[in-house]
Write an enzyme that holds these catalytic residues in place. Structure first.
Site, PDB file in Angstrom:
ATOM      1  N   TYR A 148     -47.799 -21.015  19.415  1.00 45.00           N
ATOM      2  CA  TYR A 148     -46.977 -21.055  20.796  1.00 45.00           C
ATOM      3  C   TYR A 148     -46.330 -19.677  21.004  1.00 45.00           C
ATOM      4  O   TYR A 148     -46.130 -19.114  22.202  1.00 45.00           O
ATOM      5  CB  TYR A 148     -46.202 -22.210  20.788  1.00 45.00           C
TER       6      TYR A 148
HETATM    7  N1  LIG Z   1     -40.601 -28.195  28.311  1.00 50.30           N
HETATM    8  C1  LIG Z   1     -39.821 -27.319  27.997  1.00 50.30           C
HETATM    9  O1  LIG Z   1     -38.785 -27.535  27.255  1.00 50.30           O
HETATM   10  C2  LIG Z   1     -40.229 -25.972  28.071  1.00 50.30           C
HETATM   11  C3  LIG Z   1     -39.337 -24.939  27.791  1.00 50.30           C
HETATM   12  C4  LIG Z   1     -39.938 -23.468  27.919  1.00 50.30           C
HETATM   13  C5  LIG Z   1     -40.755 -23.244  28.462  1.00 50.30           C
HETATM   14  N2  LIG Z   1     -41.844 -24.285  28.887  1.00 50.30           N
HETATM   15  C6  LIG Z   1     -42.889 -23.805  29.496  1.00 50.30           C
HETATM   16  O2  LIG Z   1     -43.198 -24.609  30.974  1.00 50.30           O
HETATM   17  C7  LIG Z   1     -44.593 -24.517  31.397  1.00 50.30           C
HETATM   18  C8  LIG Z   1     -44.729 -25.913  31.705  1.00 50.30           C
HETATM   19  O3  LIG Z   1     -44.729 -27.051  30.787  1.00 50.30           O
HETATM   20  P1  LIG Z   1     -43.955 -28.303  30.942  1.00 50.30           P
HETATM   21  O4  LIG Z   1     -42.793 -28.323  29.971  1.00 50.30           O
HETATM   22  O5  LIG Z   1     -43.681 -28.514  32.575  1.00 50.30           O
HETATM   23  O6  LIG Z   1     -45.080 -29.296  30.423  1.00 50.30           O
HETATM   24  P2  LIG Z   1     -46.173 -30.241  30.806  1.00 50.30           P
HETATM   25  O7  LIG Z   1     -45.473 -31.350  31.607  1.00 50.30           O
HETATM   26  O8  LIG Z   1     -47.067 -30.642  29.795  1.00 50.30           O
HETATM   27  O9  LIG Z   1     -47.042 -29.594  31.955  1.00 50.30           O
HETATM   28  C9  LIG Z   1     -47.917 -28.465  31.624  1.00 50.30           C
HETATM   29  C10 LIG Z   1     -48.983 -28.150  32.460  1.00 50.30           C
HETATM   30  O10 LIG Z   1     -49.970 -27.465  32.385  1.00 50.30           O
HETATM   31  C11 LIG Z   1     -50.962 -27.979  32.743  1.00 50.30           C
HETATM   32  N3  LIG Z   1     -52.233 -27.452  31.941  1.00 50.30           N
HETATM   33  C12 LIG Z   1     -52.490 -27.374  30.541  1.00 50.30           C
HETATM   34  N4  LIG Z   1     -53.491 -26.679  30.218  1.00 50.30           N
HETATM   35  C13 LIG Z   1     -54.022 -26.339  31.599  1.00 50.30           C
HETATM   36  C14 LIG Z   1     -55.184 -25.468  31.849  1.00 50.30           C
HETATM   37  N5  LIG Z   1     -55.919 -25.177  31.124  1.00 50.30           N
HETATM   38  N6  LIG Z   1     -55.335 -25.141  32.944  1.00 50.30           N
HETATM   39  C15 LIG Z   1     -54.513 -25.516  34.100  1.00 50.30           C
HETATM   40  N7  LIG Z   1     -53.527 -26.284  33.761  1.00 50.30           N
HETATM   41  C16 LIG Z   1     -53.166 -26.685  32.509  1.00 50.30           C
HETATM   42  C17 LIG Z   1     -50.987 -29.280  32.607  1.00 50.30           C
HETATM   43  O11 LIG Z   1     -51.924 -30.041  33.239  1.00 50.30           O
HETATM   44  P3  LIG Z   1     -52.570 -31.462  32.758  1.00 50.30           P
HETATM   45  O12 LIG Z   1     -51.770 -32.369  33.187  1.00 50.30           O
HETATM   46  O13 LIG Z   1     -54.036 -31.499  33.549  1.00 50.30           O
HETATM   47  O14 LIG Z   1     -52.593 -31.312  31.323  1.00 50.30           O
HETATM   48  C18 LIG Z   1     -49.808 -29.708  33.219  1.00 50.30           C
HETATM   49  O15 LIG Z   1     -49.624 -29.607  34.480  1.00 50.30           O
HETATM   50  C19 LIG Z   1     -45.350 -24.352  30.179  1.00 50.30           C
HETATM   51  O16 LIG Z   1     -45.827 -22.734  30.415  1.00 50.30           O
HETATM   52  C20 LIG Z   1     -44.320 -24.177  29.154  1.00 50.30           C
HETATM   53  O17 LIG Z   1     -44.853 -23.416  27.900  1.00 50.30           O
HETATM   54  C21 LIG Z   1     -41.461 -25.500  28.817  1.00 50.30           C
END
Ligand SMILES: NC(=O)c1ccc[n+]([C@@H]2O[C@H](COP(=O)([O-])OP(=O)(O)OC[C@H]3O[C@@H](n4cnc5c(N)ncnc54)[C@H](OP(=O)(O)O)[C@@H]3O)[C@@H](O)[C@H]2O)c1
Length: 280
Positions: A148
């Site tokens: 990651y």
């Molecule tokens: N949550 C945290 O604490 C945190 C902190 C720092 C950074 N981030 C970053 O924020 C971003 C969003 O994450 P989140 O926390 O909101 O998690 P999340 O709720 O799991 O959302 C992830 C999203 O990415 C989509 N996705 C996964 N694989 C994909 C693909 N191959 N093509 C297109 N869409 C895809 C998922 O779609 P499906 O529903 O179809 O799987 C979902 O819409 C990520 O880049 C993550 O690294 C998160």
């Protein structure tokens, strides 16, 4: 910069979490949001007002190209692309199969690059913006987060290169770096982690039992104590609408501290701090 529904934005990974909140926020700002989802069910859920769901798996080159064609054919300028879609594939480096490394990088690096390349002609035309969703994992690499963090560090470098390449032509690039946010990422990452542990040798499982426990406790605490995704969406909105956007924005105190830490403390001290934070 004033938003207008006569301008488009693309948000990848808009079915849940930060992407969903961002799509909602940008629609409220007045943009017409092309919200990337991967299923008809998710499309039905996100569809609303100025949010138009579009089928977009960022690892599917045909889907990426099809959306770029749609944007090219639209008279409205593309104001921004928000590279948000992501997954978390976490396990100790020696025990993480190469296919899983590739899966992490296919989504979190090559998928992001594919999206940037596909929409760059439209962004150059509109002097638009790229907003990449980074992570504190792109600044500090905790144990079990090799893949990651590897992907997020890579996107930090790619964002810097891209900014230095396209800003002379009017396209700005910002990285938004959230700390812990309450989304499905931790839960999904933990499910992947459990599957990966099940595939380890007995020796590896014994070696990393303490780390696996600390990892679970850490990510579970992010899942429950993290900030609301709408706070990230607010910052993305700022990055898109500010007259002079910054190159990087952090969201949350943890992100503000961690992004500065690597410049302030030695590797050895950071090692101790990370172990302490994870309760190792
Ligand atoms: N949550 C945290 O604490 C945190 C902190 C720092 C950074 N981030 C970053 O924020 C971003 C969003 O994450 P989140 O926390 O909101 O998690 P999340 O709720 O799991 O959302 C992830 C999203 O990415 C989509 N996705 C996964 N694989 C994909 C693909 N191959 N093509 C297109 N869409 C895809 C998922 O779609 P499906 O529903 O179809 O799987 C979902 O819409 C990520 O880049 C993550 O690294 C998160």
């Amino acid at each position: 910069m004033n938003a207008t529904h006569s301008e488009l934005v693309v948000v990848t990974g808009a079915s849940t979490g930060i992407g969903r909140a961002t799509a909602q926020r940008l629609a409220t700002d007045g943009f017409h949001v092309l919200a990337g989802v991967r299923s008809e069910a998710a499309a039905a859920e996100v569809k609303a007002g100025r949010i138009e769901p579009v089928l977009l798996d960022i690892t599917d080159e045909d889907q990426v190209a099809a959306l770029a064609d749609t944007v090219r054919a639209d008279r409205r300028p593309l104001r921004a692309v928000v590279n948000n879609a992501g997954i978390a594939v976490n396990a100790p480096i020696e025990a993480l199969p190469l296919a899983e490394w590739r899966r992490q990088f296919d989504v979190s690096v090559f998928g992001q690059v594919a999206v940037i390349q596909a929409f760059m002609p439209a962004l150059l035309r509109s002097k638009g913006r790229v907003v990449n969703i980074g992570s504190t994992g792109g600044k500090v690499a905790m144990p079990s987060f090799g893949a990651y963090s590897g992907a997020k560090f890579a996107m930090e470098a790619i964002s810097d290169s891209l900014r230095r390449e396209v800003e002379p032509f009017g396209v700005t690039v910002a990285v938004v770096i959230p700390g812990a946010i309450r989304t499905k990422l931790a839960e999904r990452g933990n499910a992947t982690g459990e599957r990966l542990i099940a595939g380890m040798t007995l020796e590896q499982r014994a070696r990393y039992a303490g780390l696996a426990k600390a990892f679970r406790a850490t990510t579970e605490s992010w899942g429950s104590n993290g900030l609301d995704a709408s706070l990230v969406a607010d910052v993305v909105s700022k990055a898109i609408r500010a007259r002079k956007p910054r190159t990087r924005y952090t969201v949350g105190r943890d992100a503000a501290v961690m992004t500065r830490l690597t410049h302030l403390v030695s590797d050895r001290l950071l090692d101790r701090m990370v172990r302490h934070t994870m309760g190792l």
